[in-house]
Scaffold this motif. Structure first.
Motif, PDB file in Angstrom:
ATOM      1  N   ILE A   6      31.812  39.523   7.307  1.00 12.30           N
ATOM      2  CA  ILE A   6      33.010  40.023   6.643  1.00 12.30           C
ATOM      3  C   ILE A   6      33.359  41.413   7.180  1.00 12.30           C
ATOM      4  N   PHE A  18      31.330  47.968  -0.840  1.00 10.69           N
ATOM      5  CA  PHE A  18      31.335  46.845   0.097  1.00 10.69           C
ATOM      6  C   PHE A  18      30.010  46.090   0.040  1.00 10.69           C
ATOM      7  N   ARG A  19      28.908  46.838  -0.026  1.00  9.27           N
ATOM      8  CA  ARG A  19      27.591  46.184  -0.078  1.00  9.27           C
ATOM      9  C   ARG A  19      27.408  45.383  -1.365  1.00  9.27           C
ATOM     10  N   GLU A  45      26.710  39.459   3.667  1.00  8.31           N
ATOM     11  CA  GLU A  45      27.817  38.761   4.345  1.00  8.31           C
ATOM     12  C   GLU A  45      28.235  39.609   5.552  1.00  8.31           C
ATOM     13  N   GLU A  46      27.446  39.554   6.582  1.00 12.99           N
ATOM     14  CA  GLU A  46      27.640  40.419   7.740  1.00 12.99           C
ATOM     15  C   GLU A  46      28.883  40.068   8.540  1.00 12.99           C
ATOM     16  N   VAL A  55      29.947  44.066  -3.234  1.00 14.42           N
ATOM     17  CA  VAL A  55      30.921  42.970  -3.316  1.00 14.42           C
ATOM     18  C   VAL A  55      30.645  41.888  -2.283  1.00 14.42           C
ATOM     19  N   PHE A  56      30.133  42.293  -1.128  1.00 15.94           N
ATOM     20  CA  PHE A  56      29.857  41.333  -0.051  1.00 15.94           C
ATOM     21  C   PHE A  56      28.392  41.418   0.376  1.00 15.94           C
ATOM     22  N   VAL A  65      40.246  43.116  -1.999  1.00 12.81           N
ATOM     23  CA  VAL A  65      39.722  42.886  -3.345  1.00 12.81           C
ATOM     24  C   VAL A  65      40.253  43.963  -4.292  1.00 12.81           C
ATOM     25  N   ARG A 114      34.130  38.331  -6.692  1.00 12.37           N
ATOM     26  CA  ARG A 114      34.179  39.582  -5.942  1.00 12.37           C
ATOM     27  C   ARG A 114      34.904  40.670  -6.730  1.00 12.37           C
ATOM     28  N   ALA A 118      37.899  44.244   4.175  1.00 11.84           N
ATOM     29  CA  ALA A 118      38.065  43.225   3.138  1.00 11.84           C
ATOM     30  C   ALA A 118      37.935  43.803   1.735  1.00 11.84           C
ATOM     31  N   ILE A 119      37.208  44.903   1.601  1.00  6.23           N
ATOM     32  CA  ILE A 119      37.071  45.519   0.282  1.00  6.23           C
ATOM     33  C   ILE A 119      38.420  46.005  -0.230  1.00  6.23           C
TER      34      ILE A 119
END
Length: 226
Positions: free
Chosen positions: A186, A176-177, A183-184, A179-180, A194, A154, A190-191
């Motif tokens: 998350i 966010f899109r 992953e709905e 990195v994750f 990271v 990530r 959370a970004i």
């Protein structure tokens, strides 16, 4: 293509700016070495035209500092000094080319375009870089100087998106899109976790991950002494 013209002679600035703009370049100007170094750090042009005899920091000092910080902007020295020793000193300091005044505008344009072609080729080459930080395009590995940087997948995804546009803000939603992906479950915040962990790994390395509230994040070379 954006050029930075560093010259303290007003008549020379006016003449060169007009001539280069007529040839299709966007020209930004400054008159001293301190401002030139600031713009190379934070508003990197496609190429800089740098006079040696400028106030506050002279051209060679700007050149030394820029190259020591990992700034890779192509730099052509423009100076009234025509001696071989001055030319060699400038090239050894990291200049990409050297043109003594007075010079022919067609020759200047040819040299600018030659450096821009080389720069374009480098951009399509094996590495992306921001100061001492570099990414190998083929492997996706990151390095600080010659030392591999240990990253989680990530962190690697976030840094890859930022180093593709050094000095430019990338929206948090886009990151966010990346990195994750898919992953709905998350949470959006959370970004930030990271980014925090990545910022710690870059601390003191000469390059920083900067938060721009309401805009996102950007990657930049640290100012001297930061």
């Amino acid at each position: 293509m954006k050029l930075l013209l560093v010259e303290d002679d007003p008549s020379m600035v006016q003449a060169l700016r007009l001539a280069l703009e007529r040839r299709g370049f966007e020209v930004d100007c400054c008159t001293d070495g301190v401002e030139a170094l600031h713009r190379l750090r934070h508003q990197a042009p496609d190429l800089a035209l740098l006079d040696l005899t400028i106030p506050r920091l002279d051209g060679l000092q700007v050149l030394h500092k820029a190259r020591s910080e990992g700034i890779t902007v192509p730099i052509i020295l423009l100076t009234a000094r025509g001696a071989v020793g001055d030319r060699v000193q400038g090239l050894n300091a990291g200049a990409d080319d050297y043109l003594a005044k007075p010079f022919d505008l067609d020759e200047l344009e040819a040299r600018i375009r030659a450096q821009l072609r080389r720069r374009h080729g480098d951009a399509q080459g094996e590495r992306l870089a921001c100061g001492p930080l570099a990414m190998d395009r083929e492997s996706g590995a990151f390095y600080l100087g010659d030392v591999p940087l240990e990253l989680t997948p990530r962190e690697q995804a976030l840094l890859k998106a930022l180093i593709a546009k050094p000095g430019q803000a990338v929206a948090k939603e886009k990151l966010f899109r990346l990195v994750f992906p898919m992953e709905e479950h998350i949470q959006f915040e959370a970004i930030e976790v990271v980014a925090y962990r990545l910022r710690k790994k870059l601390a003191g390395a000469g390059v920083s991950l900067v938060t721009l509230r309401g805009l996102g994040y950007l990657l930049r070379v640290d100012p001297e002494g930061a």
